[in-house]
Design a protein around this motif. Structure first.
Motif, PDB file in Angstrom:
ATOM      1  N   LEU A  68       0.853  -1.194   0.000  1.00 40.81           N
ATOM      2  CA  LEU A  68       0.000   0.000   0.000  1.00 40.81           C
ATOM      3  C   LEU A  68       0.885   1.239   0.000  1.00 40.81           C
ATOM      4  N   GLY A  69       0.946   1.930  -1.110  1.00 42.17           N
ATOM      5  CA  GLY A  69       1.763   3.132  -1.239  1.00 42.17           C
ATOM      6  C   GLY A  69       3.194   2.776  -1.595  1.00 42.17           C
ATOM      7  N   SER A  70       3.666   3.368  -2.669  1.00 39.86           N
ATOM      8  CA  SER A  70       5.085   3.177  -3.002  1.00 39.86           C
ATOM      9  C   SER A  70       5.518   4.223  -4.012  1.00 39.86           C
ATOM     10  N   GLY A  71       6.122   5.271  -3.506  1.00 35.53           N
ATOM     11  CA  GLY A  71       6.537   6.356  -4.384  1.00 35.53           C
ATOM     12  C   GLY A  71       7.505   5.927  -5.458  1.00 35.53           C
ATOM     13  N   VAL A 109      -0.843  -0.681  -4.557  1.00 36.54           N
ATOM     14  CA  VAL A 109      -1.978   0.246  -4.503  1.00 36.54           C
ATOM     15  C   VAL A 109      -1.424   1.635  -4.203  1.00 36.54           C
ATOM     16  N   ASP A 110      -1.681   2.569  -5.088  1.00 34.96           N
ATOM     17  CA  ASP A 110      -1.229   3.949  -4.820  1.00 34.96           C
ATOM     18  C   ASP A 110      -2.195   4.912  -5.512  1.00 34.96           C
ATOM     19  N   ALA A 111      -2.668   5.883  -4.751  1.00 31.84           N
ATOM     20  CA  ALA A 111      -3.663   6.814  -5.285  1.00 31.84           C
ATOM     21  C   ALA A 111      -3.038   7.861  -6.196  1.00 31.84           C
ATOM     22  N   ASN A 113      -1.811  10.581  -5.381  1.00 34.35           N
ATOM     23  CA  ASN A 113      -2.469  11.827  -4.956  1.00 34.35           C
ATOM     24  C   ASN A 113      -1.476  12.848  -4.415  1.00 34.35           C
ATOM     25  N   GLY A 114      -0.189  12.534  -4.484  1.00 29.57           N
ATOM     26  CA  GLY A 114       0.836  13.481  -4.040  1.00 29.57           C
ATOM     27  C   GLY A 114       0.910  13.623  -2.520  1.00 29.57           C
ATOM     28  N   ILE A 115       0.106  12.831  -1.796  1.00 32.34           N
ATOM     29  CA  ILE A 115       0.144  12.929  -0.329  1.00 32.34           C
ATOM     30  C   ILE A 115       1.306  12.070   0.177  1.00 32.34           C
ATOM     31  N   GLY A 116       2.264  12.731   0.804  1.00 31.55           N
ATOM     32  CA  GLY A 116       3.431  12.015   1.328  1.00 31.55           C
ATOM     33  C   GLY A 116       4.467  11.723   0.263  1.00 31.55           C
ATOM     34  N   GLY A 117       4.235  12.189  -0.956  1.00 27.71           N
ATOM     35  CA  GLY A 117       5.222  11.968  -2.013  1.00 27.71           C
ATOM     36  C   GLY A 117       4.554  11.665  -3.339  1.00 27.71           C
ATOM     37  N   ASN A 118       5.383  11.506  -4.355  1.00 27.27           N
ATOM     38  CA  ASN A 118       4.854  11.263  -5.703  1.00 27.27           C
ATOM     39  C   ASN A 118       5.384   9.944  -6.246  1.00 27.27           C
ATOM     40  N   ILE A 119       4.605   9.335  -7.141  1.00 25.93           N
ATOM     41  CA  ILE A 119       5.099   8.107  -7.776  1.00 25.93           C
ATOM     42  C   ILE A 119       5.844   8.469  -9.064  1.00 25.93           C
ATOM     43  N   ASP A 120       6.821   7.659  -9.425  1.00 19.83           N
ATOM     44  CA  ASP A 120       7.576   7.939 -10.651  1.00 19.83           C
ATOM     45  C   ASP A 120       7.431   6.794 -11.656  1.00 19.83           C
ATOM     46  N   ASP A 139      -5.537   3.912  -7.078  1.00 18.84           N
ATOM     47  CA  ASP A 139      -6.730   4.383  -6.364  1.00 18.84           C
ATOM     48  C   ASP A 139      -6.381   4.469  -4.885  1.00 18.84           C
ATOM     49  N   THR A 140      -7.280   5.023  -4.095  1.00 24.43           N
ATOM     50  CA  THR A 140      -6.992   5.085  -2.660  1.00 24.43           C
ATOM     51  C   THR A 140      -7.027   3.668  -2.082  1.00 24.43           C
ATOM     52  N   THR A 141      -6.371   3.522  -0.941  1.00 26.12           N
ATOM     53  CA  THR A 141      -6.343   2.201  -0.305  1.00 26.12           C
ATOM     54  C   THR A 141      -7.758   1.783   0.112  1.00 26.12           C
ATOM     55  N   ILE A 161       2.377  -1.606   4.665  1.00 26.69           N
ATOM     56  CA  ILE A 161       1.586  -0.371   4.765  1.00 26.69           C
ATOM     57  C   ILE A 161       2.508   0.845   4.713  1.00 26.69           C
ATOM     58  N   ASP A 162       2.346   1.650   3.644  1.00 33.02           N
ATOM     59  CA  ASP A 162       3.216   2.823   3.447  1.00 33.02           C
ATOM     60  C   ASP A 162       2.504   3.849   2.550  1.00 33.02           C
ATOM     61  N   ALA A 163       1.175   3.998   2.744  1.00 30.95           N
ATOM     62  CA  ALA A 163       0.413   4.929   1.882  1.00 30.95           C
ATOM     63  C   ALA A 163       0.203   6.243   2.636  1.00 30.95           C
ATOM     64  N   HIS A 210      10.742  14.710  -2.318  1.00 30.31           N
ATOM     65  CA  HIS A 210      10.000  15.371  -1.251  1.00 30.31           C
ATOM     66  C   HIS A 210       9.282  14.339  -0.391  1.00 30.31           C
ATOM     67  N   HIS A 211       9.360  14.533   0.877  1.00 34.53           N
ATOM     68  CA  HIS A 211       8.715  13.613   1.814  1.00 34.53           C
ATOM     69  C   HIS A 211       7.990  14.460   2.834  1.00 34.53           C
ATOM     70  N   ASN A 212       6.839  13.995   3.260  1.00 34.63           N
ATOM     71  CA  ASN A 212       6.036  14.711   4.245  1.00 34.63           C
ATOM     72  C   ASN A 212       6.858  15.198   5.428  1.00 34.63           C
TER      73      ASN A 212
HETATM   74  C1  LIG Z   1       5.835   8.345  -1.337  1.00 31.98           C
HETATM   75  S1  LIG Z   1       5.213   6.876  -0.630  1.00 31.98           S
HETATM   76  C2  LIG Z   1       6.202   6.795   0.748  1.00 31.98           C
HETATM   77  C3  LIG Z   1       7.622   6.492   0.329  1.00 31.98           C
HETATM   78  C4  LIG Z   1       7.959   5.062   0.470  1.00 31.98           C
HETATM   79  N1  LIG Z   1       8.722   4.893   1.672  1.00 31.98           N
HETATM   80  C5  LIG Z   1       8.569   4.311  -0.686  1.00 31.98           C
HETATM   81  O1  LIG Z   1       9.209   3.318  -0.423  1.00 31.98           O
HETATM   82  O2  LIG Z   1       8.379   4.627  -1.849  1.00 31.98           O
HETATM   83  C6  LIG Z   1       3.620   7.302  -0.106  1.00 31.98           C
HETATM   84  C7  LIG Z   1       2.666   7.094  -1.246  1.00 31.98           C
HETATM   85  O3  LIG Z   1       1.378   6.923  -0.707  1.00 31.98           O
HETATM   86  C8  LIG Z   1       0.444   7.381  -1.654  1.00 31.98           C
HETATM   87  N2  LIG Z   1      -0.790   7.660  -0.915  1.00 31.98           N
HETATM   88  C9  LIG Z   1      -1.032   8.637   0.005  1.00 31.98           C
HETATM   89  N3  LIG Z   1      -2.278   8.528   0.499  1.00 31.98           N
HETATM   90  C10 LIG Z   1      -2.844   7.443  -0.106  1.00 31.98           C
HETATM   91  C11 LIG Z   1      -4.098   6.770  -0.002  1.00 31.98           C
HETATM   92  N4  LIG Z   1      -5.047   7.201   0.834  1.00 31.98           N
HETATM   93  N5  LIG Z   1      -4.314   5.695  -0.774  1.00 31.98           N
HETATM   94  C12 LIG Z   1      -3.364   5.235  -1.615  1.00 31.98           C
HETATM   95  N6  LIG Z   1      -2.150   5.816  -1.757  1.00 31.98           N
HETATM   96  C13 LIG Z   1      -1.887   6.887  -1.006  1.00 31.98           C
HETATM   97  C14 LIG Z   1       1.077   8.576  -2.335  1.00 31.98           C
HETATM   98  O4  LIG Z   1       0.617   8.704  -3.665  1.00 31.98           O
HETATM   99  C15 LIG Z   1       2.581   8.201  -2.272  1.00 31.98           C
HETATM  100  O5  LIG Z   1       3.046   7.704  -3.502  1.00 31.98           O
END
Ligand SMILES: C[S@@+](CC[C@H](N)C(=O)[O-])C[C@H]1O[C@@H](n2cnc3c(N)ncnc32)[C@H](O)[C@@H]1O
Length: 260
Positions: A68-71, A109-111, A113-120, A139-141, A161-163, A210-212
């Motif tokens: 869940l979540g992976s920038g 799973v990654d939304a 949405n730029g919250i906590g970082g961006n996906i590449d 989509d959101t978790t 869990i890392d979203a 960028h990180h939160n």
């Molecule tokens: C940047 S990652 C954290 C970095 C991480 N440690 C890594 O290994 O890549 C956090 C991700 O969570 C996602 N995210 C934030 N809120 C979310 C939600 N409610 N549902 C799904 N993804 C979410 C963001 O799009 C972001 O890509």
């Protein structure tokens, strides 16, 4: 000799390969650091807390894996490699296809949405997607839980869990997805070590890395609560401060449902 293939780690896990041309039109490959790998304490040649995740998947023979979540796609690429290695070391059998065969699946799973970082890795031709072929849900978790995992009646062997990193987000992810855990299932939660963030200097420009500003307080509050919950065994892997001259993880906490 080393048990770890350091060139493989450098070329596929801690870096993305970018194909370029020099001024004479000759092709060459540039290695670009995987974003956020530092949050795992990974360096060019080490996987940081990703090695723990690799080992648990390998040891527990986890097949259905959810990230869940992976920038940067750092953890899911390790998850898939652990499953493929289980096949190549003759534990898993059958069709070796990365996500449609007999060696399980890695869902990411990654939304976006730029919250906590961006996906590449949004485009299908990103190095991560065309090398490790994850099954991606953008989509959101919470939506993914109800509209995919519940509907398809999926049981999860390994959940990371890392979203969303607010207390409400991480708690909601834990409460929802832990309902789908298989009997031997394992959960890891990232960013659980408050001590990492305490003296970390945050720059204010927006960049790929960028990180939160505040990303450990939600996860660390949740695991402190779970310590007093007799339903769960819980172990913190915190290496911040052990070796100050090298990167360390922002904290990885491993949980399993108590057996008795
Ligand atoms: C940047 S990652 C954290 C970095 C991480 N440690 C890594 O290994 O890549 C956090 C991700 O969570 C996602 N995210 C934030 N809120 C979310 C939600 N409610 N549902 C799904 N993804 C979410 C963001 O799009 C972001 O890509």
């Amino acid at each position: 000799m080393t048990l770890l293939n350091l060139d493989f780690i450098k070329d596929f896990f801690t870096h993305n390969q970018v194909y370029k041309e020099d001024v004479n039109g000759n092709e060459f490959t540039e290695l670009k650091r995987v974003p956020y790998r530092w949050t795992h304490g990974a360096t060019d040649l080490t996987l940081g807390d990703g090695l723990l995740i690799y080992s648990i998947i390998h040891y527990m023979r986890a097949k259905t894996i959810v990230c869940l979540g992976s920038g940067g796609g750092f953890i899911p690429r390790i998850m898939t490699q652990a499953r493929v290695d289980l096949y190549d070391s003759q534990i898993f059998e059958g069709n070796r296809d990365y996500n449609w065969g007999d060696i399980g699946v890695t869902y990411v799973v990654d939304a976006d949405n730029g919250i906590g970082g961006n996906i590449d890795w949004k485009t299908e031709d990103s190095f991560f997607r065309k090398t490790f072929f994850p099954r991606v849900i953008l989509d959101t978790t919470e939506n993914s839980y109800y509209n995919f995992f519940v509907k398809e009646d999926i049981k999860i062997d390994y959940l990371h869990i890392d979203a969303g990193h607010s207390y409400d987000d991480v708690k909601n992810d834990f409460e929802l997805y832990s309902k789908l855990l298989s009997p031997n299932g394992i959960i890891s939660i990232h960013d659980t070590d408050e001590s990492f963030e305490k003296d970390l200097i945050i720059t204010k420009d927006i960049s790929d890395q960028h990180h939160n500003d505040d990303y450990t307080s939600g996860p660390s509050k949740l695991i402190k609560e779970l310590k007093y919950n007799s339903e769960w065994e819980i172990f913190n892997f915190f290496n911040n401060g052990i070796f100050r001259s090298k990167p360390s993880s922002t904290g990885l906490t491993i949980l399993q449902r108590c057996k008795n």
